[in-house]
Design a protein around this motif. Sequence first.
Motif, mmCIF file in Angstrom:
data_model
loop_
_atom_site.group_PDB
_atom_site.id
_atom_site.type_symbol
_atom_site.label_atom_id
_atom_site.label_comp_id
_atom_site.label_asym_id
_atom_site.label_seq_id
_atom_site.Cartn_x
_atom_site.Cartn_y
_atom_site.Cartn_z
ATOM 1 N N HIS A 1 0.873 -1.172 0.000
ATOM 2 C CA HIS A 1 0.000 0.000 0.000
ATOM 3 C C HIS A 1 0.912 1.225 0.000
ATOM 4 O O HIS A 1 1.707 1.405 0.931
ATOM 5 C CB HIS A 1 -0.893 0.017 1.246
ATOM 6 C CG HIS A 1 -1.994 -0.980 1.204
ATOM 7 N ND1 HIS A 1 -1.807 -2.306 1.505
ATOM 8 C CD2 HIS A 1 -3.297 -0.835 0.874
ATOM 9 C CE1 HIS A 1 -2.963 -2.942 1.377
ATOM 10 N NE2 HIS A 1 -3.882 -2.079 0.994
ATOM 11 N N LYS B 1 -2.128 1.442 5.223
ATOM 12 C CA LYS B 1 -3.490 1.336 5.759
ATOM 13 C C LYS B 1 -3.598 2.021 7.115
ATOM 14 O O LYS B 1 -4.622 2.620 7.444
ATOM 15 C CB LYS B 1 -3.894 -0.130 5.888
ATOM 16 C CG LYS B 1 -4.223 -0.793 4.564
ATOM 17 C CD LYS B 1 -4.572 -2.240 4.779
ATOM 18 C CE LYS B 1 -6.003 -2.474 4.359
ATOM 19 N NZ LYS B 1 -6.397 -3.880 4.464
ATOM 20 N N SER B 2 -2.522 1.973 7.894
ATOM 21 C CA SER B 2 -2.542 2.588 9.225
ATOM 22 C C SER B 2 -2.659 4.117 9.145
ATOM 23 O O SER B 2 -3.004 4.756 10.113
ATOM 24 C CB SER B 2 -1.276 2.218 9.999
ATOM 25 O OG SER B 2 -0.140 2.728 9.343
ATOM 26 N N ASN C 1 -6.179 3.201 1.310
ATOM 27 C CA ASN C 1 -7.176 2.182 0.975
ATOM 28 C C ASN C 1 -6.600 1.161 -0.012
ATOM 29 O O ASN C 1 -5.498 1.317 -0.504
ATOM 30 C CB ASN C 1 -8.428 2.842 0.378
ATOM 31 C CG ASN C 1 -8.115 3.637 -0.876
ATOM 32 O OD1 ASN C 1 -6.969 3.724 -1.304
ATOM 33 N ND2 ASN C 1 -9.130 4.229 -1.463
ATOM 34 N N SER C 2 -7.368 0.128 -0.248
ATOM 35 C CA SER C 2 -6.979 -0.870 -1.239
ATOM 36 C C SER C 2 -7.637 -0.487 -2.555
ATOM 37 O O SER C 2 -8.805 -0.778 -2.789
ATOM 38 C CB SER C 2 -7.432 -2.267 -0.805
ATOM 39 O OG SER C 2 -6.738 -2.657 0.351
#
Length: 168
Positions: free
Chosen positions: A97, A101-102, A106-107
Motif C-alpha cells: 500500500h 493502511k494505518s 485504501n486498497s
Amino acid sequence: MDQKVLILNQDFTALALCSIQKAFVLLYLEKAELVHKSESAILRTISKIYPAPSIIRLQRYVHVPYKGISLSRHNVMKRDQYQCLYCGSTKNLTLDHLVPKSRGGNSSWTNLATACMRCNTKKGDRTPEEAGLTLKQKPKKPSLTAFLAAHAGNFDQNWEVYLRVKEK
C-alpha cells in the motif's frame, strides 16, 4: 494450442478472451459467429478441417453491468508485469500500500503496487518518499481492453480494431 480468441459482444465491443476450443464450441452451438479466422492454426476432426477462430461475435447481446478489471492480488501483479515497482525484482513478490493502511490508505488500483519482500520491508509503515524509494511507474487502474491486449499471449493484429491499441 495456446492461442486465445477474442470474444466480442453483439455490438462488436470486446468482452473477454477464451481458448480456441471454447470458441469452437460457441460456434458449433451457434451461440457465436466467426468474425475472423486464425491464419496460423486449424482445427481437425476425424473427417473435417475447420478454420481456427481468432475473433468471434456472440449472437445475443450480453449485458455486462461492470466493465472493468476486478481489483485482486493477481490482477495487480499482472498489471505490474510481476515485477517490483521499486527495484524490478521478480522474486518474493507481495502487495504494498503506497499510503499505508494505518495512515488511512485504501486498497485501490492507485494505492496498490507490486513490491518484493525486501523493498516492502524497507518501506515499512511509511510512504515511498519517506522511505527513500521511487516507483518505476505510477500505479493506475487498467482499462478492460488494454488489460485484454496486454495479457493475451499471442496477440493477433486483427484485434487492434476492437481493442483500440497500436501494439502489444
